[in-house]
Design a protein around this motif. Sequence first.
Motif, PDB file in Angstrom:
ATOM      1  N   MET A   1       0.846  -1.169   0.000  1.00  0.00           N
ATOM      2  CA  MET A   1       0.000   0.000   0.000  1.00  0.00           C
ATOM      3  C   MET A   1       0.895   1.238   0.000  1.00  0.00           C
ATOM      4  O   MET A   1       1.808   1.355   0.795  1.00  0.00           O
ATOM      5  CB  MET A   1      -0.913  -0.039   1.220  1.00  0.00           C
ATOM      6  N   SER A   2       0.615   2.165  -0.877  1.00  0.00           N
ATOM      7  CA  SER A   2       1.397   3.379  -1.018  1.00  0.00           C
ATOM      8  C   SER A   2       0.769   4.504  -0.192  1.00  0.00           C
ATOM      9  O   SER A   2      -0.438   4.550  -0.019  1.00  0.00           O
ATOM     10  CB  SER A   2       1.431   3.762  -2.497  1.00  0.00           C
ATOM     11  N   GLU A   3       1.602   5.429   0.331  1.00  0.00           N
ATOM     12  CA  GLU A   3       1.095   6.566   1.085  1.00  0.00           C
ATOM     13  C   GLU A   3       1.660   7.860   0.513  1.00  0.00           C
ATOM     14  O   GLU A   3       2.794   7.902   0.054  1.00  0.00           O
ATOM     15  CB  GLU A   3       1.456   6.441   2.565  1.00  0.00           C
ATOM     16  N   HIS A   4       0.822   8.897   0.548  1.00  0.00           N
ATOM     17  CA  HIS A   4       1.201  10.213   0.037  1.00  0.00           C
ATOM     18  C   HIS A   4       0.863  11.255   1.085  1.00  0.00           C
ATOM     19  O   HIS A   4      -0.004  11.039   1.925  1.00  0.00           O
ATOM     20  CB  HIS A   4       0.432  10.521  -1.252  1.00  0.00           C
ATOM     21  N   LEU A   5       1.501  12.427   1.011  1.00  0.00           N
ATOM     22  CA  LEU A   5       1.255  13.518   1.944  1.00  0.00           C
ATOM     23  C   LEU A   5       0.888  14.768   1.158  1.00  0.00           C
ATOM     24  O   LEU A   5       1.556  15.120   0.179  1.00  0.00           O
ATOM     25  CB  LEU A   5       2.509  13.790   2.784  1.00  0.00           C
ATOM     26  N   VAL A   6      -0.182  15.432   1.588  1.00  0.00           N
ATOM     27  CA  VAL A   6      -0.607  16.703   1.009  1.00  0.00           C
ATOM     28  C   VAL A   6      -0.561  17.731   2.136  1.00  0.00           C
ATOM     29  O   VAL A   6      -1.278  17.600   3.131  1.00  0.00           O
ATOM     30  CB  VAL A   6      -2.035  16.619   0.419  1.00  0.00           C
ATOM     31  N   ASP A   7       0.283  18.740   1.998  1.00  0.00           N
ATOM     32  CA  ASP A   7       0.438  19.765   3.033  1.00  0.00           C
ATOM     33  C   ASP A   7      -0.329  21.009   2.617  1.00  0.00           C
ATOM     34  O   ASP A   7       0.070  21.721   1.699  1.00  0.00           O
ATOM     35  CB  ASP A   7       1.910  20.088   3.233  1.00  0.00           C
ATOM     36  N   ALA A   8      -1.458  21.254   3.286  1.00  0.00           N
ATOM     37  CA  ALA A   8      -2.277  22.435   2.999  1.00  0.00           C
ATOM     38  C   ALA A   8      -2.369  23.323   4.238  1.00  0.00           C
ATOM     39  O   ALA A   8      -3.319  24.095   4.390  1.00  0.00           O
ATOM     40  CB  ALA A   8      -3.658  22.002   2.535  1.00  0.00           C
ATOM     41  N   ARG A   9      -1.379  23.229   5.113  1.00  0.00           N
ATOM     42  CA  ARG A   9      -1.373  24.075   6.312  1.00  0.00           C
ATOM     43  C   ARG A   9      -1.292  25.539   5.903  1.00  0.00           C
ATOM     44  O   ARG A   9      -0.573  25.890   4.974  1.00  0.00           O
ATOM     45  CB  ARG A   9      -0.198  23.718   7.222  1.00  0.00           C
ATOM     46  N   GLY A  10      -2.071  26.364   6.606  1.00  0.00           N
ATOM     47  CA  GLY A  10      -2.061  27.797   6.327  1.00  0.00           C
ATOM     48  C   GLY A  10      -3.050  28.218   5.249  1.00  0.00           C
ATOM     49  O   GLY A  10      -3.217  29.404   5.008  1.00  0.00           O
ATOM     50  N   HIS A  11      -3.715  27.281   4.621  1.00  0.00           N
ATOM     51  CA  HIS A  11      -4.689  27.602   3.572  1.00  0.00           C
ATOM     52  C   HIS A  11      -6.104  27.412   4.106  1.00  0.00           C
ATOM     53  O   HIS A  11      -6.364  26.544   4.921  1.00  0.00           O
ATOM     54  CB  HIS A  11      -4.477  26.713   2.347  1.00  0.00           C
ATOM     55  N   ARG A  12      -7.010  28.230   3.615  1.00  0.00           N
ATOM     56  CA  ARG A  12      -8.398  28.174   4.025  1.00  0.00           C
ATOM     57  C   ARG A  12      -9.224  27.433   2.985  1.00  0.00           C
ATOM     58  O   ARG A  12      -8.805  27.251   1.843  1.00  0.00           O
ATOM     59  CB  ARG A  12      -8.972  29.591   4.205  1.00  0.00           C
ATOM     60  N   CYS A  13     -10.412  27.052   3.399  1.00  0.00           N
ATOM     61  CA  CYS A  13     -11.379  26.387   2.536  1.00  0.00           C
ATOM     62  C   CYS A  13     -11.581  27.222   1.268  1.00  0.00           C
ATOM     63  O   CYS A  13     -11.665  28.442   1.371  1.00  0.00           O
ATOM     64  CB  CYS A  13     -12.689  26.255   3.313  1.00  0.00           C
ATOM     65  N   ARG A  32      -3.323   5.415   0.192  1.00  0.00           N
ATOM     66  CA  ARG A  32      -3.591   6.291   1.333  1.00  0.00           C
ATOM     67  C   ARG A  32      -2.900   7.637   1.144  1.00  0.00           C
ATOM     68  O   ARG A  32      -1.746   7.696   0.725  1.00  0.00           O
ATOM     69  CB  ARG A  32      -3.136   5.650   2.634  1.00  0.00           C
ATOM     70  N   ILE A  33      -3.645   8.685   1.497  1.00  0.00           N
ATOM     71  CA  ILE A  33      -3.139  10.053   1.423  1.00  0.00           C
ATOM     72  C   ILE A  33      -3.417  10.703   2.766  1.00  0.00           C
ATOM     73  O   ILE A  33      -4.531  10.601   3.296  1.00  0.00           O
ATOM     74  CB  ILE A  33      -3.839  10.858   0.310  1.00  0.00           C
ATOM     75  N   THR A  34      -2.419  11.381   3.313  1.00  0.00           N
ATOM     76  CA  THR A  34      -2.611  12.133   4.540  1.00  0.00           C
ATOM     77  C   THR A  34      -2.589  13.613   4.204  1.00  0.00           C
ATOM     78  O   THR A  34      -1.644  14.107   3.597  1.00  0.00           O
ATOM     79  CB  THR A  34      -1.524  11.805   5.580  1.00  0.00           C
ATOM     80  N   LEU A  35      -3.661  14.290   4.587  1.00  0.00           N
ATOM     81  CA  LEU A  35      -3.793  15.728   4.395  1.00  0.00           C
ATOM     82  C   LEU A  35      -3.468  16.421   5.708  1.00  0.00           C
ATOM     83  O   LEU A  35      -4.028  16.076   6.750  1.00  0.00           O
ATOM     84  CB  LEU A  35      -5.235  16.072   3.979  1.00  0.00           C
ATOM     85  N   LEU A  36      -2.553  17.390   5.657  1.00  0.00           N
ATOM     86  CA  LEU A  36      -2.275  18.243   6.811  1.00  0.00           C
ATOM     87  C   LEU A  36      -2.950  19.577   6.558  1.00  0.00           C
ATOM     88  O   LEU A  36      -2.747  20.190   5.502  1.00  0.00           O
ATOM     89  CB  LEU A  36      -0.769  18.452   6.983  1.00  0.00           C
TER      90      LEU A  36
END
Length: 79
Positions: A1-13, A32-36
């Motif tokens: 299973m592969s994992e990815h990271l998406v860093d969206a810290r500091g951004h608004r909806c 799997r993707i982890t969103l921050l």
Amino acid sequence: MSEHLVDARGHRCPVPSLRLRKAMEGLAPGVRITLLATDPMARIDVPYLMADLGGTVCDVKEQDGILSITVETGAVPTD
């Protein structure tokens, strides 16, 4: 299973959800993707996005004002 990271810290909806959606493009089911994110709306927006895209929210954690939301891609929509 592969994992990815998406860093969206500091951004608004809607930026965190849009970045997550873009990261999911072309990925096989089960990735799997982890969103921050620091925007508390991501806690609400991401489950709706996963419902639309056929994915699953696997885990939601919050520490020091940073949300860590792990999702798993679902089957590719056929419509």
